[in-house]
Motif scaffolding. Structure first.
Motif, short mmCIF file in Angstrom:
data_model
loop_
_atom_site.label_atom_id
_atom_site.label_comp_id
_atom_site.label_asym_id
_atom_site.label_seq_id
_atom_site.Cartn_x
_atom_site.Cartn_y
_atom_site.Cartn_z
N GLY A 41 6.71 18.94 -6.22
CA GLY A 41 6.35 18.48 -6.89
C GLY A 41 5.23 17.08 -6.74
O GLY A 41 3.95 17.21 -7.61
N THR A 42 5.41 16.81 -6.19
CA THR A 42 4.69 15.26 -5.20
C THR A 42 3.47 16.02 -4.51
O THR A 42 2.34 15.19 -4.79
CB THR A 42 5.04 14.78 -4.69
OG1 THR A 42 6.57 14.00 -5.54
CG2 THR A 42 4.22 12.91 -3.92
N GLY A 43 3.68 17.36 -3.99
CA GLY A 43 2.45 17.20 -3.66
C GLY A 43 1.41 18.10 -3.62
O GLY A 43 -0.03 17.80 -3.87
N TYR A 44 1.82 18.37 -4.97
CA TYR A 44 1.15 19.46 -5.88
C TYR A 44 0.09 17.96 -6.73
O TYR A 44 -0.82 17.89 -7.19
CB TYR A 44 1.31 20.29 -6.92
CG TYR A 44 1.66 21.43 -6.57
CD1 TYR A 44 1.55 22.37 -5.52
CD2 TYR A 44 2.71 22.01 -6.78
CE1 TYR A 44 1.74 23.20 -4.92
CE2 TYR A 44 3.26 23.23 -6.85
CZ TYR A 44 2.73 23.89 -5.97
OH TYR A 44 3.27 25.06 -4.82
N LEU A 59 1.40 23.54 0.02
CA LEU A 59 2.34 24.69 0.65
C LEU A 59 3.23 23.30 1.51
O LEU A 59 5.05 24.02 1.08
CB LEU A 59 1.44 24.95 2.00
CG LEU A 59 0.65 26.48 1.63
CD1 LEU A 59 0.37 26.89 2.71
CD2 LEU A 59 1.60 27.57 0.44
N VAL A 60 3.48 22.81 2.19
CA VAL A 60 3.98 21.39 2.33
C VAL A 60 5.07 21.60 1.87
O VAL A 60 7.06 21.62 2.16
CB VAL A 60 3.95 20.63 3.33
CG1 VAL A 60 4.45 19.88 3.93
CG2 VAL A 60 2.82 21.18 4.16
N GLY A 61 5.38 20.83 0.87
CA GLY A 61 6.63 20.34 -0.52
C GLY A 61 7.39 21.40 -0.92
O GLY A 61 8.53 21.00 -0.75
N PHE A 109 1.45 12.09 3.08
CA PHE A 109 1.97 10.81 2.00
C PHE A 109 2.45 12.02 1.23
O PHE A 109 2.85 10.70 0.83
CB PHE A 109 0.05 10.88 1.64
CG PHE A 109 0.33 10.21 0.60
CD1 PHE A 109 -0.10 8.51 0.66
CD2 PHE A 109 0.36 10.60 -0.89
CE1 PHE A 109 0.07 7.90 -0.25
CE2 PHE A 109 -0.20 9.78 -2.22
CZ PHE A 109 -0.18 8.82 -1.39
N PRO A 110 2.41 12.51 0.72
CA PRO A 110 3.67 13.30 -0.31
C PRO A 110 4.74 13.54 0.06
O PRO A 110 5.33 13.68 -0.82
CB PRO A 110 2.49 14.53 -0.99
CG PRO A 110 1.74 15.07 0.37
CD PRO A 110 1.17 14.19 1.28
N SER A 111 4.42 13.52 1.24
CA SER A 111 5.92 14.27 2.16
C SER A 111 6.92 12.85 2.08
O SER A 111 8.35 13.11 2.10
CB SER A 111 6.25 15.06 3.47
OG SER A 111 5.01 16.37 3.27
N ALA A 112 6.38 11.78 2.58
CA ALA A 112 6.44 10.54 3.16
C ALA A 112 7.37 10.05 1.40
O ALA A 112 8.20 9.33 1.17
CB ALA A 112 6.27 9.40 3.76
N ALA A 143 10.48 1.54 -5.54
CA ALA A 143 10.39 2.29 -4.96
C ALA A 143 9.18 2.96 -4.47
O ALA A 143 8.19 2.37 -3.06
CB ALA A 143 10.97 4.09 -4.83
N ILE A 144 8.09 3.07 -5.62
CA ILE A 144 6.57 3.68 -4.99
C ILE A 144 5.98 2.41 -4.63
O ILE A 144 5.00 2.28 -4.59
CB ILE A 144 6.30 4.08 -6.66
CG1 ILE A 144 6.75 5.39 -7.23
CG2 ILE A 144 5.03 4.90 -7.06
CD1 ILE A 144 6.59 6.76 -5.95
N ALA A 145 6.28 1.16 -5.80
CA ALA A 145 5.42 0.28 -5.59
C ALA A 145 5.62 -0.71 -3.39
O ALA A 145 3.95 -0.62 -3.26
CB ALA A 145 5.44 -1.70 -6.09
N THR A 146 6.83 -0.18 -2.78
CA THR A 146 6.72 -0.96 -1.83
C THR A 146 5.95 0.59 -1.23
O THR A 146 5.49 0.10 0.24
CB THR A 146 7.92 -0.11 -1.81
OG1 THR A 146 9.09 -1.41 -2.69
CG2 THR A 146 8.21 -0.70 -0.03
N PHE A 147 6.22 1.56 -1.48
CA PHE A 147 5.37 3.24 -0.91
C PHE A 147 3.96 2.45 -0.61
O PHE A 147 3.38 2.57 0.62
CB PHE A 147 5.72 3.95 -1.48
CG PHE A 147 4.79 4.99 -0.64
CD1 PHE A 147 6.13 6.17 0.34
CD2 PHE A 147 3.90 5.98 -0.79
CE1 PHE A 147 5.83 6.95 1.34
CE2 PHE A 147 3.33 6.68 -0.04
CZ PHE A 147 4.04 7.78 1.30
N PHE A 148 3.36 2.40 -1.52
CA PHE A 148 2.00 1.52 -1.71
C PHE A 148 1.52 0.55 -1.27
O PHE A 148 0.17 0.45 -0.14
CB PHE A 148 1.53 2.15 -3.37
CG PHE A 148 1.11 3.09 -3.27
CD1 PHE A 148 0.39 3.64 -2.48
CD2 PHE A 148 1.89 3.73 -3.94
CE1 PHE A 148 0.09 5.26 -2.96
CE2 PHE A 148 1.57 5.48 -4.48
CZ PHE A 148 0.73 5.79 -3.92
N ILE A 149 2.64 -0.62 -1.06
CA ILE A 149 1.95 -1.70 -1.21
C ILE A 149 1.83 -1.29 0.74
O ILE A 149 0.77 -2.00 1.14
CB ILE A 149 3.29 -2.85 -1.16
CG1 ILE A 149 3.20 -3.13 -2.65
CG2 ILE A 149 3.25 -3.83 0.31
CD1 ILE A 149 4.23 -3.95 -2.40
#
Length: 396
Positions: free
Chosen positions: A135-138, A263-265, A315-318, A334-340
């Protein structure tokens, strides 16, 4: 099986909202420096600030958005951000000074950082946990489409119809995003009494998630590496006498990245993180080495394939890993930390690594970037692959 549905009404609406915000981001990032020079005669450094002011604002917002997301409300934060998006798009044309433009860029970036954090966190709550990476990959393809379409529209509109038409397009995208966001039905979370008591206390753990910070540190290193591709590839291809190779690279890169994210997700959900992450690091490294060793334009274009498969899938996998290693009530953090960390890497890369270009040349700097990706693979092994065997941890 209802709980396993991915393409629900709200998932599609969130996808489209993120697409409109990302289109606006890439339209303006591509063109604001040129606009500042052409309209106001700004110096290169000031023109660069007109472009990067957006990133500065986004970073400011992300520091606080994760902590206050559940206090404000996810849907409310998205709607508020899009209202500011519409206002900022309308303000660019009548402004008569470059510093006023820069101020609006910072405000626009704050709205993007808040809105993007909110929509990314919200969509994770409606993706079935068993299909997290898929879902994150899509969902990430919405950003991929904007990466390809946004810069193209910016060039066409600015050259054919003028900057006013480009700002109008941004306003149209923003209004469309706002209208679609009005239809979003998102699960909201009520903060606990303990969280309410600590609402105004700012500590490292209250604005960042330390569990997500481990995988986010991988994004800092890879963001540093990828930023040099964004910032200097056109210069590199021009030095090789093949200036058109840069545009061909980014077109092929976007196409490969789009295919990879579809595909990867699914592979990651079924077989674990290590199965996709180590090949991703290897492909990303290969792409950077090919760019470093290229002596012709066609080698640059060929490098787009491993780069698209590598960084495009990373990007989506991590991001999926960052969410699955985090408790549900800290997904926003978590999302904020990832993008920071990703924004820091992307923003600092051209400044920090750019200082090495006079001494090492661009080829040397690209080889250093390849080394950074290898280091990122080691960090991944240390913080996730070794301890969990690459298996995602699903909460709830």
């Amino acid at each position: 099986m209802e709980q396993q549905r991915l393409w629900t009404r709200d998932f599609v609406l969130a996808f489209l909202v993120n697409l409109t915000m990302s289109l606006t981001f890439y339209l303006l990032m591509t063109s604001m420096a040129g606009y500042a020079i052409e309209r106001f005669g700004a110096a290169d450094s000031v023109a660069g600030l007109a472009s990067s002011g957006f990133i500065i604002g986004a970073l400011i917002a992300r520091v606080f958005a994760g902590k206050y997301l559940d206090f404000i409300g996810r849907r409310r934060m998205i709607l508020g951000a899009l209202v500011v998006f519409v206002a900022c798009a309308a303000l660019y044309v009548p402004l008569t000074g470059v510093w006023a433009v820069i101020a609006v860029r910072v405000v626009h970036g704050i709205a993007f950082g808040a809105g993007n954090t909110a929509v990314m966190a919200a969509v994770q709550t409606i993706i079935p946990p068993a299909r997290r990476a898929e879902g994150t990959g899509y969902f990430g393809t919405s950003t991929t489409l904007a990466t390809a379409v946004g810069p193209f529209l910016a060039v066409v509109l600015a050259q054919q119809l003028g900057y006013a038409a480009m700002f109008l397009a941004c306003a149209v995208f923003s209004v469309a995003g706002l209208v679609m966001a009005l239809g979003l039905r998102l699960p909201e979370r009520t903060p606990t009494e303990e969280e309410r008591a600590d609402r105004w206390r700012l500590t490292l753990t209250s604005i960042m998630d330390l569990g997500a910070l481990r995988i986010a540190s991988v994004m800092l290193l890879t963001g540093l590496a990828y930023s040099i591709v964004l910032a200097f590839l056109a210069t590199h291809t021009a030095q090789l006498g093949a200036p058109d190779a840069a545009s061909a690279f980014f077109i092929l890169f976007a196409l490969v990245m789009l295919a990879a994210r579809l595909l990867v997700g699914r592979i990651q959900d079924r077989h674990g993180d290590d199965v996709v992450m180590y090949p991703i690091f290897a492909l990303f490294t290969l792409g950077l080495v090919l760019i470093a060793l290229a002596d012709s334009g066609w080698m640059i274009v060929v490098a787009a394939v491993p780069m698209g498969l590598g960084f495009g899938s990373l990007f989506p996998s991590a991001q999926a890993i960052a969410v699955t290693v985090t408790a549900p009530h800290r997904v926003g953090l978590a999302i904020a930390t990832f993008f920071i960390m990703l924004d820091l890497g992307t923003g600092l890369g051209p400044v920090v690594l750019g200082t090495l270009v006079p001494r090492l040349g661009l080829s040397g700097v690209y080889l250093i970037c390849a080394g950074l990706v290898v280091l990122a693979a080691g960090v991944y092994y240390l913080f996730h692959g070794r301890s969990r065997g690459g298996r995602p941890v699903t909460h709830g």
